[in-house]
Design a protein around this motif. Sequence first.
Motif, PDB file in Angstrom:
ATOM      1  N   LEU A 185       2.183  21.693  -8.525  1.00  0.00           N
ATOM      2  CA  LEU A 185       3.567  21.956  -8.767  1.00  0.00           C
ATOM      3  C   LEU A 185       3.630  22.231 -10.071  1.00  0.00           C
ATOM      4  O   LEU A 185       4.648  23.245 -10.718  1.00  0.00           O
ATOM      5  CB  LEU A 185       4.701  20.878  -8.501  1.00  0.00           C
ATOM      6  N   PHE A 186       2.872  21.687 -10.957  1.00  0.00           N
ATOM      7  CA  PHE A 186       3.195  21.878 -12.425  1.00  0.00           C
ATOM      8  C   PHE A 186       2.213  23.157 -12.747  1.00  0.00           C
ATOM      9  O   PHE A 186       2.682  23.967 -13.582  1.00  0.00           O
ATOM     10  CB  PHE A 186       2.500  20.933 -13.421  1.00  0.00           C
ATOM     11  N   LEU A 187       1.233  23.700 -11.991  1.00  0.00           N
ATOM     12  CA  LEU A 187       0.545  24.683 -12.196  1.00  0.00           C
ATOM     13  C   LEU A 187       0.998  25.935 -11.625  1.00  0.00           C
ATOM     14  O   LEU A 187       0.519  27.186 -11.502  1.00  0.00           O
ATOM     15  CB  LEU A 187      -0.885  24.388 -11.757  1.00  0.00           C
ATOM     16  N   LEU A 188       2.316  25.622 -10.884  1.00  0.00           N
ATOM     17  CA  LEU A 188       2.651  27.003  -9.921  1.00  0.00           C
ATOM     18  C   LEU A 188       2.976  27.914 -10.738  1.00  0.00           C
ATOM     19  O   LEU A 188       2.700  29.146 -10.513  1.00  0.00           O
ATOM     20  CB  LEU A 188       3.756  26.555  -9.005  1.00  0.00           C
ATOM     21  N   VAL A 189       4.036  27.696 -11.804  1.00  0.00           N
ATOM     22  CA  VAL A 189       4.535  28.647 -12.800  1.00  0.00           C
ATOM     23  C   VAL A 189       3.345  29.433 -13.294  1.00  0.00           C
ATOM     24  O   VAL A 189       3.137  30.716 -13.356  1.00  0.00           O
ATOM     25  CB  VAL A 189       5.589  28.426 -13.441  1.00  0.00           C
ATOM     26  N   PRO A 190       2.398  28.910 -14.193  1.00  0.00           N
ATOM     27  CA  PRO A 190       1.181  29.549 -14.785  1.00  0.00           C
ATOM     28  C   PRO A 190       0.467  30.273 -13.706  1.00  0.00           C
ATOM     29  O   PRO A 190       0.142  31.591 -13.936  1.00  0.00           O
ATOM     30  CB  PRO A 190       0.507  28.455 -15.672  1.00  0.00           C
ATOM     31  N   LEU A 191       0.039  29.734 -12.782  1.00  0.00           N
ATOM     32  CA  LEU A 191      -0.587  30.503 -11.715  1.00  0.00           C
ATOM     33  C   LEU A 191       0.191  31.718 -11.248  1.00  0.00           C
ATOM     34  O   LEU A 191      -0.426  33.065 -11.006  1.00  0.00           O
ATOM     35  CB  LEU A 191      -1.035  29.665 -10.550  1.00  0.00           C
ATOM     36  N   ALA A 192       1.397  31.829 -11.154  1.00  0.00           N
ATOM     37  CA  ALA A 192       2.225  32.993 -10.699  1.00  0.00           C
ATOM     38  C   ALA A 192       2.290  34.124 -11.510  1.00  0.00           C
ATOM     39  O   ALA A 192       1.954  35.098 -11.323  1.00  0.00           O
ATOM     40  CB  ALA A 192       3.834  32.365 -10.225  1.00  0.00           C
ATOM     41  N   PHE A 193       2.445  33.633 -12.988  1.00  0.00           N
ATOM     42  CA  PHE A 193       2.203  34.565 -14.256  1.00  0.00           C
ATOM     43  C   PHE A 193       0.868  35.088 -14.035  1.00  0.00           C
ATOM     44  O   PHE A 193       0.674  36.194 -14.476  1.00  0.00           O
ATOM     45  CB  PHE A 193       2.600  34.083 -15.370  1.00  0.00           C
ATOM     46  N   LEU A 194      -0.331  34.373 -14.028  1.00  0.00           N
ATOM     47  CA  LEU A 194      -1.539  34.981 -13.932  1.00  0.00           C
ATOM     48  C   LEU A 194      -1.899  35.730 -12.821  1.00  0.00           C
ATOM     49  O   LEU A 194      -2.485  36.822 -13.157  1.00  0.00           O
ATOM     50  CB  LEU A 194      -2.636  33.635 -13.829  1.00  0.00           C
ATOM     51  N   ALA A 195      -1.248  35.573 -11.655  1.00  0.00           N
ATOM     52  CA  ALA A 195      -1.324  36.380 -10.414  1.00  0.00           C
ATOM     53  C   ALA A 195      -0.628  37.814 -10.719  1.00  0.00           C
ATOM     54  O   ALA A 195      -1.267  38.950 -10.562  1.00  0.00           O
ATOM     55  CB  ALA A 195      -1.110  35.710  -9.270  1.00  0.00           C
ATOM     56  N   PRO A 242       0.978  -1.230  -0.006  1.00  0.00           N
ATOM     57  CA  PRO A 242       0.002   0.079   0.054  1.00  0.00           C
ATOM     58  C   PRO A 242       0.899   1.133  -0.210  1.00  0.00           C
ATOM     59  O   PRO A 242       2.115   1.262   0.466  1.00  0.00           O
ATOM     60  CB  PRO A 242      -0.824  -0.004   1.388  1.00  0.00           C
ATOM     61  N   PRO A 243       0.456   2.523  -0.674  1.00  0.00           N
ATOM     62  CA  PRO A 243       1.098   3.468  -0.562  1.00  0.00           C
ATOM     63  C   PRO A 243       1.398   4.164   0.577  1.00  0.00           C
ATOM     64  O   PRO A 243       0.714   4.285   1.321  1.00  0.00           O
ATOM     65  CB  PRO A 243       0.627   4.488  -1.625  1.00  0.00           C
ATOM     66  N   LYS A 244       2.595   4.748   0.855  1.00  0.00           N
ATOM     67  CA  LYS A 244       2.988   5.223   2.242  1.00  0.00           C
ATOM     68  C   LYS A 244       1.810   6.541   2.006  1.00  0.00           C
ATOM     69  O   LYS A 244       1.664   7.212   0.955  1.00  0.00           O
ATOM     70  CB  LYS A 244       3.998   5.497   2.206  1.00  0.00           C
ATOM     71  N   ARG A 245       1.774   7.349   3.324  1.00  0.00           N
ATOM     72  CA  ARG A 245       0.971   8.607   3.389  1.00  0.00           C
ATOM     73  C   ARG A 245       1.705   9.588   2.697  1.00  0.00           C
ATOM     74  O   ARG A 245       1.201  10.648   2.013  1.00  0.00           O
ATOM     75  CB  ARG A 245       0.926   8.916   4.773  1.00  0.00           C
ATOM     76  N   GLY A 246       3.228   9.445   2.772  1.00  0.00           N
ATOM     77  CA  GLY A 246       4.029  10.816   2.313  1.00  0.00           C
ATOM     78  C   GLY A 246       3.736  10.536   0.553  1.00  0.00           C
ATOM     79  O   GLY A 246       3.752  11.709   0.018  1.00  0.00           O
ATOM     80  N   ALA A 247       3.710   9.267  -0.014  1.00  0.00           N
ATOM     81  CA  ALA A 247       3.466   9.310  -1.254  1.00  0.00           C
ATOM     82  C   ALA A 247       2.094   9.828  -1.576  1.00  0.00           C
ATOM     83  O   ALA A 247       2.106  10.515  -2.798  1.00  0.00           O
ATOM     84  CB  ALA A 247       3.754   7.718  -1.654  1.00  0.00           C
ATOM     85  N   ARG A 248       1.120   9.292  -1.015  1.00  0.00           N
ATOM     86  CA  ARG A 248      -0.117  10.052  -1.383  1.00  0.00           C
ATOM     87  C   ARG A 248      -0.274  11.376  -1.460  1.00  0.00           C
ATOM     88  O   ARG A 248      -0.794  12.004  -2.239  1.00  0.00           O
ATOM     89  CB  ARG A 248      -1.334   9.367  -0.440  1.00  0.00           C
ATOM     90  N   LEU A 249       0.498  12.101  -0.385  1.00  0.00           N
ATOM     91  CA  LEU A 249       0.451  13.415  -0.234  1.00  0.00           C
ATOM     92  C   LEU A 249       1.045  14.045  -1.343  1.00  0.00           C
ATOM     93  O   LEU A 249       0.812  15.159  -1.929  1.00  0.00           O
ATOM     94  CB  LEU A 249       1.061  13.877   1.113  1.00  0.00           C
ATOM     95  N   GLY A 250       2.494  13.562  -1.925  1.00  0.00           N
ATOM     96  CA  GLY A 250       3.215  13.934  -2.972  1.00  0.00           C
ATOM     97  C   GLY A 250       2.321  13.950  -4.158  1.00  0.00           C
ATOM     98  O   GLY A 250       2.456  14.644  -5.056  1.00  0.00           O
ATOM     99  N   ASN A 251       1.491  12.919  -4.709  1.00  0.00           N
ATOM    100  CA  ASN A 251       0.762  12.777  -5.604  1.00  0.00           C
ATOM    101  C   ASN A 251      -0.411  13.788  -5.441  1.00  0.00           C
ATOM    102  O   ASN A 251      -0.759  14.130  -6.800  1.00  0.00           O
ATOM    103  CB  ASN A 251       0.123  11.127  -5.743  1.00  0.00           C
ATOM    104  N   ARG A 252      -0.810  13.978  -4.675  1.00  0.00           N
ATOM    105  CA  ARG A 252      -1.886  15.033  -4.379  1.00  0.00           C
ATOM    106  C   ARG A 252      -1.300  16.451  -4.784  1.00  0.00           C
ATOM    107  O   ARG A 252      -2.046  17.201  -5.564  1.00  0.00           O
ATOM    108  CB  ARG A 252      -2.556  15.225  -3.149  1.00  0.00           C
TER     109      ARG A 252
END
Length: 315
Positions: free
Chosen positions: A39-49, A24-34
């Motif tokens: 993380l991929f949207l961080l740069v576009p959202l920063a530009f948008l802001a 079973p996936p560890k709790r840290g892995a689940r949080l990382g997947n979430r």
Amino acid sequence: MADRGVGIATRVPSVHRGLPVAPPPKRGARLGNRWTPWLFLLVPLAFLAVFTFVPVADMFFYSLTDWDGLSPSPSFVGLDNYVDLFTRPQLFQVFAVSLFYLVGAAVQIVAALYFATLLSSKLRLRNVFKGVLFFPYLINGVAIGFVFLYFFQPDGTLDTVLRLVDVDPRLWLGDPGLVNTSLASVSVWRFTGLNMVLFIGAIQSIPPQLYEAAELDGATRWQQFRHIIAPGIRPVISLSAILAVSGALSVFEIPFIMTGGSNNSETFVIQTIKLAFNFNKVGLACAATVVLLGIVLVVTWLQRRIVPDERVELS
């Protein structure tokens, strides 16, 4: 006997025996997947802001001041700029000019639908026609303004062509009754290709077997468009209509270059630019911009309510 039964049961091979069982996936892995998509949207959202939300917030702040664009410390005046706007109805009379561009937008969408439907069929040289129709959108708006400035000038290209069919020359940009029609036609010429490309992409996403079944049933081109193409690309048509309405309300580039807003061709955006840079009323201009943004948002919301963006399942 009970012990013997238990022993036999434990020796029965399981259907999963021999297959690797993933832990079973560890709790840290689940949080990382979430958090990975964020993380991929961080740069576009920063530009948008930085380039959208912050300037809008600054614009709203300056709309509550009497800033002239030069003084380092503007004075807070509250809602006085908005009161000034709504107590001077002549500032909103320029929206009548937007009606010409709304009609032009309707013509533009109809023409784009026609060409998209035609060029989606097995037509010879269809790629050449696609390029020719899309090319005007690739040209810089300033260049288009100067090209059509010479096109509409007295004894220019248009008058020369019309003189061949015994039509008297006219002041296409000097007559208040013709100037907005002439400018709106330039917008139609420029943006029809963009809408055509959007419609072609949507039409090509429709399953081809639907066209084959319609042809076997003897459906005409109009019937195929009415019952297959139009319902299948309804979301794209709705998007084009929203962009057309918002564009008609915020026209600036073409009339500013070709007429400067003279001869009854001034739009709301041109008027706002003059308030800010000709009369140094940046606070009032920011209030007008906020009002225009609110009008566009309300019109878009009403349009989405009247024509909801529903996905049509074709079968």
